[in-house]
Design a protein around this motif. Structure first.
Motif, PDB file in Angstrom:
ATOM      1  N   VAL A 176       1.056  -1.347   0.163  1.00  0.00           N
ATOM      2  CA  VAL A 176      -0.106   0.306  -0.348  1.00  0.00           C
ATOM      3  C   VAL A 176       0.699   1.189  -0.186  1.00  0.00           C
ATOM      4  CG1 VAL A 176      -1.910   1.490   1.387  1.00  0.00           C
ATOM      5  CG2 VAL A 176      -1.939  -1.278   0.574  1.00  0.00           C
ATOM      6  N   GLY A 177       0.658   2.088  -1.037  1.00  0.00           N
ATOM      7  CA  GLY A 177       0.798   2.913  -0.734  1.00  0.00           C
ATOM      8  C   GLY A 177       1.698   3.463  -2.190  1.00  0.00           C
ATOM      9  N   SER A 178       2.528   2.003  -2.774  1.00  0.00           N
ATOM     10  CA  SER A 178       3.646   2.099  -3.844  1.00  0.00           C
ATOM     11  C   SER A 178       2.745   1.294  -4.947  1.00  0.00           C
ATOM     12  CB  SER A 178       5.186   1.791  -3.648  1.00  0.00           C
ATOM     13  OG  SER A 178       4.146   0.022  -3.255  1.00  0.00           O
ATOM     14  N   ASP A 179       2.609   0.349  -5.043  1.00  0.00           N
ATOM     15  CA  ASP A 179       1.522  -0.989  -5.523  1.00  0.00           C
ATOM     16  C   ASP A 179       0.179  -0.135  -6.303  1.00  0.00           C
ATOM     17  OD1 ASP A 179       3.449  -2.438  -6.885  1.00  0.00           O
ATOM     18  OD2 ASP A 179       3.520  -3.674  -4.556  1.00  0.00           O
ATOM     19  N   ILE A 180      -0.592  -0.010  -4.785  1.00  0.00           N
ATOM     20  CA  ILE A 180      -2.094   0.306  -4.809  1.00  0.00           C
ATOM     21  C   ILE A 180      -1.572   1.570  -3.741  1.00  0.00           C
ATOM     22  CG2 ILE A 180      -2.819  -1.673  -5.240  1.00  0.00           C
ATOM     23  CD1 ILE A 180      -3.351  -2.731  -2.562  1.00  0.00           C
ATOM     24  N   ALA A 181      -2.719   2.366  -4.107  1.00  0.00           N
ATOM     25  CA  ALA A 181      -2.429   3.638  -2.993  1.00  0.00           C
ATOM     26  C   ALA A 181      -3.757   3.633  -1.693  1.00  0.00           C
ATOM     27  CB  ALA A 181      -3.829   4.388  -4.415  1.00  0.00           C
ATOM     28  N   SER A 182      -4.224   2.823  -1.445  1.00  0.00           N
ATOM     29  CA  SER A 182      -4.763   2.565  -0.106  1.00  0.00           C
ATOM     30  C   SER A 182      -5.384   0.984   0.191  1.00  0.00           C
ATOM     31  CB  SER A 182      -6.171   3.217  -0.337  1.00  0.00           C
ATOM     32  OG  SER A 182      -7.706   3.202  -1.039  1.00  0.00           O
ATOM     33  N   ARG A 183      -5.479   0.895   1.293  1.00  0.00           N
ATOM     34  CA  ARG A 183      -6.364  -0.755   1.463  1.00  0.00           C
ATOM     35  C   ARG A 183      -7.701  -0.549   0.755  1.00  0.00           C
ATOM     36  NH1 ARG A 183      -4.436  -3.062   6.333  1.00  0.00           N
ATOM     37  NH2 ARG A 183      -2.996  -2.504   7.545  1.00  0.00           N
ATOM     38  N   ALA A 184      -8.295  -2.036   0.370  1.00  0.00           N
ATOM     39  CA  ALA A 184      -9.215  -2.801  -0.254  1.00  0.00           C
ATOM     40  C   ALA A 184     -10.044  -2.709   0.358  1.00  0.00           C
ATOM     41  CB  ALA A 184      -9.297  -3.390  -0.842  1.00  0.00           C
ATOM     42  N   ASP A 185     -11.332  -2.509  -0.112  1.00  0.00           N
ATOM     43  CA  ASP A 185     -12.655  -2.269   1.209  1.00  0.00           C
ATOM     44  C   ASP A 185     -13.199  -3.479   0.692  1.00  0.00           C
ATOM     45  OD1 ASP A 185     -12.941   1.061   1.118  1.00  0.00           O
ATOM     46  OD2 ASP A 185     -12.696   0.989  -1.401  1.00  0.00           O
ATOM     47  N   VAL A 186     -13.022  -4.700  -0.474  1.00  0.00           N
ATOM     48  CA  VAL A 186     -13.569  -5.914  -1.129  1.00  0.00           C
ATOM     49  C   VAL A 186     -12.559  -6.485  -1.980  1.00  0.00           C
ATOM     50  CG1 VAL A 186     -15.162  -6.572  -1.892  1.00  0.00           C
ATOM     51  CG2 VAL A 186     -15.846  -4.650  -1.583  1.00  0.00           C
ATOM     52  N   LEU A 187     -12.735  -7.987  -0.941  1.00  0.00           N
ATOM     53  CA  LEU A 187     -11.689  -8.634  -1.483  1.00  0.00           C
ATOM     54  C   LEU A 187     -12.538  -9.652  -2.131  1.00  0.00           C
ATOM     55  CD1 LEU A 187      -9.356 -10.594  -2.153  1.00  0.00           C
ATOM     56  CD2 LEU A 187      -9.845 -11.002   0.629  1.00  0.00           C
ATOM     57  N   VAL A 188     -12.670  -9.949  -3.444  1.00  0.00           N
ATOM     58  CA  VAL A 188     -12.240 -11.110  -4.470  1.00  0.00           C
ATOM     59  C   VAL A 188     -11.849 -11.946  -4.935  1.00  0.00           C
ATOM     60  CG1 VAL A 188     -14.599  -9.736  -5.642  1.00  0.00           C
ATOM     61  CG2 VAL A 188     -12.560  -9.490  -6.520  1.00  0.00           C
ATOM     62  N   SER A 189     -11.919 -13.225  -4.787  1.00  0.00           N
ATOM     63  CA  SER A 189     -10.794 -13.725  -5.225  1.00  0.00           C
ATOM     64  C   SER A 189     -11.618 -15.724  -4.939  1.00  0.00           C
ATOM     65  CB  SER A 189      -9.757 -13.978  -4.120  1.00  0.00           C
ATOM     66  OG  SER A 189     -11.078 -14.696  -2.769  1.00  0.00           O
ATOM     67  N   GLU A 190     -10.097 -16.225  -6.318  1.00  0.00           N
ATOM     68  CA  GLU A 190     -10.766 -18.081  -6.666  1.00  0.00           C
ATOM     69  C   GLU A 190      -9.981 -18.729  -6.245  1.00  0.00           C
ATOM     70  OE1 GLU A 190     -10.734 -21.203  -6.837  1.00  0.00           O
ATOM     71  OE2 GLU A 190     -10.947 -21.150  -9.107  1.00  0.00           O
ATOM     72  N   ILE A 191      -9.029 -18.800  -4.920  1.00  0.00           N
ATOM     73  CA  ILE A 191      -7.820 -19.318  -4.886  1.00  0.00           C
ATOM     74  C   ILE A 191      -8.157 -21.257  -4.576  1.00  0.00           C
ATOM     75  CG2 ILE A 191      -6.228 -17.126  -4.994  1.00  0.00           C
ATOM     76  CD1 ILE A 191      -6.874 -16.918  -2.211  1.00  0.00           C
ATOM     77  N   LEU A 192      -8.903 -21.385  -4.974  1.00  0.00           N
ATOM     78  CA  LEU A 192      -9.114 -22.985  -4.051  1.00  0.00           C
ATOM     79  C   LEU A 192      -8.964 -23.950  -4.885  1.00  0.00           C
ATOM     80  CD1 LEU A 192     -13.072 -21.434  -3.389  1.00  0.00           C
ATOM     81  CD2 LEU A 192     -10.858 -21.121  -2.175  1.00  0.00           C
ATOM     82  N   ASP A 193      -8.662 -25.295  -4.321  1.00  0.00           N
ATOM     83  CA  ASP A 193      -8.461 -26.502  -4.913  1.00  0.00           C
ATOM     84  C   ASP A 193      -9.004 -27.052  -4.699  1.00  0.00           C
ATOM     85  OD1 ASP A 193      -6.579 -27.483  -3.148  1.00  0.00           O
ATOM     86  OD2 ASP A 193      -5.533 -27.789  -3.605  1.00  0.00           O
ATOM     87  N   SER A 194      -9.544 -28.611  -5.128  1.00  0.00           N
ATOM     88  CA  SER A 194     -10.201 -29.795  -4.696  1.00  0.00           C
ATOM     89  C   SER A 194      -9.969 -29.851  -3.211  1.00  0.00           C
ATOM     90  CB  SER A 194     -10.018 -31.096  -5.770  1.00  0.00           C
ATOM     91  OG  SER A 194      -9.853 -30.672  -7.373  1.00  0.00           O
ATOM     92  N   GLU A 195      -9.221 -29.552  -2.828  1.00  0.00           N
ATOM     93  CA  GLU A 195      -9.124 -29.887  -1.006  1.00  0.00           C
ATOM     94  C   GLU A 195      -8.789 -28.358  -0.569  1.00  0.00           C
ATOM     95  OE1 GLU A 195      -5.475 -31.213   1.970  1.00  0.00           O
ATOM     96  OE2 GLU A 195      -5.045 -30.383   0.022  1.00  0.00           O
ATOM     97  N   LEU A 196      -9.305 -27.097  -1.240  1.00  0.00           N
ATOM     98  CA  LEU A 196      -9.925 -26.269  -1.133  1.00  0.00           C
ATOM     99  C   LEU A 196      -8.666 -25.463  -0.303  1.00  0.00           C
ATOM    100  CD1 LEU A 196     -12.445 -24.469   0.172  1.00  0.00           C
ATOM    101  CD2 LEU A 196     -11.872 -24.874   2.371  1.00  0.00           C
ATOM    102  N   LEU A 197      -8.087 -25.693   0.354  1.00  0.00           N
ATOM    103  CA  LEU A 197      -6.468 -25.216   1.077  1.00  0.00           C
ATOM    104  C   LEU A 197      -4.937 -25.135  -0.085  1.00  0.00           C
ATOM    105  CD1 LEU A 197      -6.808 -25.996   4.448  1.00  0.00           C
ATOM    106  CD2 LEU A 197      -7.319 -24.202   3.506  1.00  0.00           C
ATOM    107  N   GLY A 198      -5.227 -25.598  -0.660  1.00  0.00           N
ATOM    108  CA  GLY A 198      -3.876 -26.064  -1.666  1.00  0.00           C
ATOM    109  C   GLY A 198      -2.914 -24.965  -2.357  1.00  0.00           C
ATOM    110  N   GLU A 199      -4.030 -24.222  -2.637  1.00  0.00           N
ATOM    111  CA  GLU A 199      -3.301 -22.712  -3.564  1.00  0.00           C
ATOM    112  C   GLU A 199      -3.203 -21.648  -2.641  1.00  0.00           C
ATOM    113  OE1 GLU A 199      -5.885 -21.721  -6.573  1.00  0.00           O
ATOM    114  OE2 GLU A 199      -5.177 -23.595  -8.062  1.00  0.00           O
TER     115      GLU A 199
END
Length: 726
Positions: A176-199
């Motif tokens: 924050v401050g270099s790559d992004i200007a501020s903290r994000a209000d919302v997180l969207v993601s799909e970092i799931l594998d068949s076990e759920l945690l493997g990614e």
């Protein structure tokens, strides 16, 4: 004792498992190097015939809308296309994002892929704000450069380039401050594998909550819950209990001798499988049980444990634990996505559930012959999770048994299918007879095993008490050497009859010129299990390189490899790999060539051959007899390119979606022993060449298909398959 204390103290670099682009690539590694003017990715590409790898360079130098460059095809063997064809998943995410993001805000998308979720978020916010700050903007991070290049083109095509700030970094590298200007209000993601945690879901969420998100952020998904169920299945038991399966085999070889059980086994982790395909072979021994709950909207713990008392609903032996997860995408609990097997009543599924391959169920094998239980009896399930895995331990008492994870510094692990093969009576008898026939007439034979077979060295030693065995084990290497040395005495062999050659093929030719009487392999190479079946032609390449070590009357086993095929009806597999058009309102046609789609491809482009267990691919049907495309003669060294061609008639009416291809291994010159690995043999993967468009056959023209194949060992070792209807 805590179950977590039994987990090996492996160091997991923080967030190193997060990136879908890397973890979902088959046999691919990548590393990056940045500069002010450009970025390079060094992509590891392997020659399937030699096992040798080379780094190729991917330059960050193309612009949005530019033609495909060297990235073309690199992503064709990933599961991105299958995931984007999962309309149930796409719709669930769209509905949840539209429900969660109702006004301009700062959205962070971790592991952005093609940018689908980022574009959904940007569209949900409406027009970009005039202020120019981080409100009303989407920050999308994606670490894998070929996917970044593709995403840029998709954003440009959909007019979203200004709405989304795409950053080619891992999420844990953002500041924050270099790559992004501020903290994000919302997180969207799909970092799931068949076990759920493997990614790397847990470390990614931990870093995001610590460094990138506001307090109490909104998230899509909102929560994930894992479930499991105790099952009895002889099929699953054969995939891990080699000791009992081989106990009564007449060949006298013991890969798991009594007292040395800890030396060998299946890796203690959940194993992805389409369990719907074996539903008729599964007996349910419990109701579904809720295990862990992970909230995306708050920082998760790195580790967790719980103990559950499960009551048996039938008598039986618990051979395995089947697990899955349910995703709650919105905070109110109205939008769900489940990976549960079909025998589970869905909580609140959206749309028609189609077969897909990017998420499966998981199987955890219970040790040995399983845990015997009676109806109404309660067993104790101890579950634990690390940052990347979920572990189970099942016992009929409160105390925990010794976990197979804690087996000392020597524990040889093989894939479940290989364990089942080594316990199969027909396979072992075939190998025993073929090896015995090959040794006939040899007085003091020297046998060279050039692949990763564990069975053949022991069989060669057992069959002839004056034989000597040298093993290369190129994939298992030192682990195989120590394992075979450890069990030699238990099998009645003196250690001086076995040698693991550590100095490489070139030195082998100096030490044993013209001295090898039997060169053998199954063929099996550890690490190629997820590859195409003809990658085991590496045996022929190695045999060619070692031609100088063979004696005048040496025998090579197997004698030849046969590329076989069958035209098939594969509607579920074809739908999961078909070319994309609009995905939830966003044009994705640009991805089709790069992601290896089948369907409306540009002229000169073709869908790739991909490895699958066909029996797990949903609905299937053979439309032709099995046929031979070409043969590879291992009794002679490779002399140059080889090719084959066959025209076959359809014998069943229906829709042809592709050609299944596999390798059968003829072990002897007389063709008396043949190892079959086709679609009916469930422990081997087949290659599938999907057609550009499904074709109705038999009842209408065409009535036959011509298949052509060619292999040039001097190039990259790839098998080229083409077809034409007539």
């Amino acid at each position: 004792m805590s179950l977590l204390s039994l987990v090996p103290k492996t160091f997991f670099p923080r967030h190193s498992f997060r990136c879908r682009s890397v973890t979902r690539l088959r046999s691919v590694a990548a590393r990056t190097m940045s500069s002010q003017s450009s970025q390079r990715v060094f992509q590891l590409r392997q020659d399937p015939l030699t096992g040798n790898s080379e780094w190729i360079v991917i330059e960050e130098n193309d612009q949005a809308g530019a033609p495909e460059t060297s990235t073309d095809g690199l992503l064709a063997t990933t599961s991105y296309l299958d995931m984007l064809n999962d309309s149930r998943r796409n719709r669930a995410y769209r509905l949840a994002i539209e429900k969660t993001i109702t006004e301009p805000c700062h959205v962070l998308d971790i592991g952005a892929g093609t940018g689908l979720l980022s574009m959904m978020a940007a569209r949900a916010m409406g027009e970009e704000e005039e202020s120019g700050d981080s409100k009303g903007k989407v920050t999308a991070c994606e670490s894998y450069l070929p996917m970044v290049k593709l995403m840029r083109k998709i954003l440009h095509k959909n007019g979203m380039s200004k709405n989304i700030n795409l950053i080619n970094k891992r999420s844990d590298e953002l500041k924050v401050g270099s790559d992004i200007a501020s903290r994000a209000d919302v997180l969207v993601s799909e970092i799931l594998d068949s076990e759920l945690l493997g990614e790397g879901l847990i470390p990614s969420l931990q870093h995001a909550h610590d460094m990138l998100l506001v307090e109490n952020p909104k998230t899509v998904p909102y929560r994930a819950t894992t479930y499991c169920q105790l099952v009895e299945s002889t099929f699953l038991c054969k995939m891990h209990d080699l000791q009992n399966n081989e106990a009564e085999k007449p060949d006298g070889v013991r890969l798991v001798p009594p007292g040395l059980e800890s030396l060998f086994g299946v890796k203690s982790q959940q194993y992805g499988m389409h369990v719907d395909a074996i539903q008729k072979e599964i007996k349910l021994l419990s109701e579904p049980v809720k295990i862990f709950e992970f909230d995306f909207w708050k920082r998760p713990a790195s580790n967790g444990e719980l103990q559950v008392h499960i009551e048996a609903i039938h008598d039986g032996s618990v051979h395995a634990i089947v697990s899955w997860w349910v995703l709650q995408l919105d905070s109110e609990g109205t939008i769900f996505y489940s990976t549960a097997p079909r025998w589970i009543d869905s909580i609140s599924e959206i749309g028609v559930r189609n077969w897909c391959d990017h998420w499966k169920q998981c199987v955890w094998f219970t040790p040995g012959a399983g845990v015997s239980i009676s109806k109404g009896e309660k067993v104790h399930l101890h579950a634990a999770h690390t940052c990347t895995n979920i572990l189970y331990n099942l016992n009929k008492t409160q105390s925990l048994t010794h976990s197979p994870l804690n087996t000392g510094d020597l524990h040889l692990t093989l894939p479940p299918e290989r364990v089942a093969i080594y316990g199969d009576s027909i396979y072992r008898q075939s190998m025993f007879e073929a090896t015995r026939n090959a040794l006939q007439g040899k007085s003091q034979p020297q046998c060279l095993v050039i692949d990763d077979s564990l069975l053949l060295p022991l069989m060669a030693l057992r069959i002839f008490n004056r034989s000597r065995v040298i093993s290369l084990s190129p994939g298992l290497q030192e682990n195989a050497a120590r394992y075979l040395e450890a069990i030699a005495v238990s099998n009645g062999f003196s250690k001086d009859r076995f040698e693991y050659f550590r100095e490489g093929k070139a030195k082998l030719a100096e030490v044993y010129p013209n001295k090898i009487d039997l060169l053998i392999g199954e063929p099996y190479y550890f690490g190629l299990e997820s590859g195409l079946p003809w990658q085991n032609l590496r045996f022929w390449k190695d045999r060619t390189l070692l031609d100088s070590v063979l004696s005048k009357d040496a025998v090579v086993m197997p004698y030849k490899g046969v590329l076989r095929g069958c035209a098939m009806y594969l509607p579920d597999l074809w739908k999961s790999r078909c070319c994309l058009g609009s995905v939830e309102g966003f044009d994705h046609a640009l991805v089709n060539t790069t992601l290896g789609g089948c369907g409306d491809l540009p002229s000169g482009k073709d869908s790739p051959c991909l490895p699958f267990f066909i029996w797990q691919c949903g609905e299937t049907k053979k439309l032709s007899e099995e046929f031979t495309v070409m043969e590879f003669d291992f009794s002679k060294p490779i002399t140059g390119p080889c090719s084959g061609e066959v025209q076959i008639e359809f014998v069943e009416p229906g829709v042809c979606h592709g050609i299944a291809l596999w390798m059968d291994w003829v072990m002897d010159k007389e063709n008396s022993t043949v190892v079959l690995t086709g679609p009916d043999e469930r422990y081997w993967k087949q290659g599938v060449k999907l057609l550009g468009k499904p074709v109705r056959v038999k009842e209408e023209a065409p009535s036959s298909i011509r298949i052509q194949a060619s292999l040039d060992p001097s190039s990259n070792g790839e098998l080229i398959i083409t077809h034409s209807f007539s």
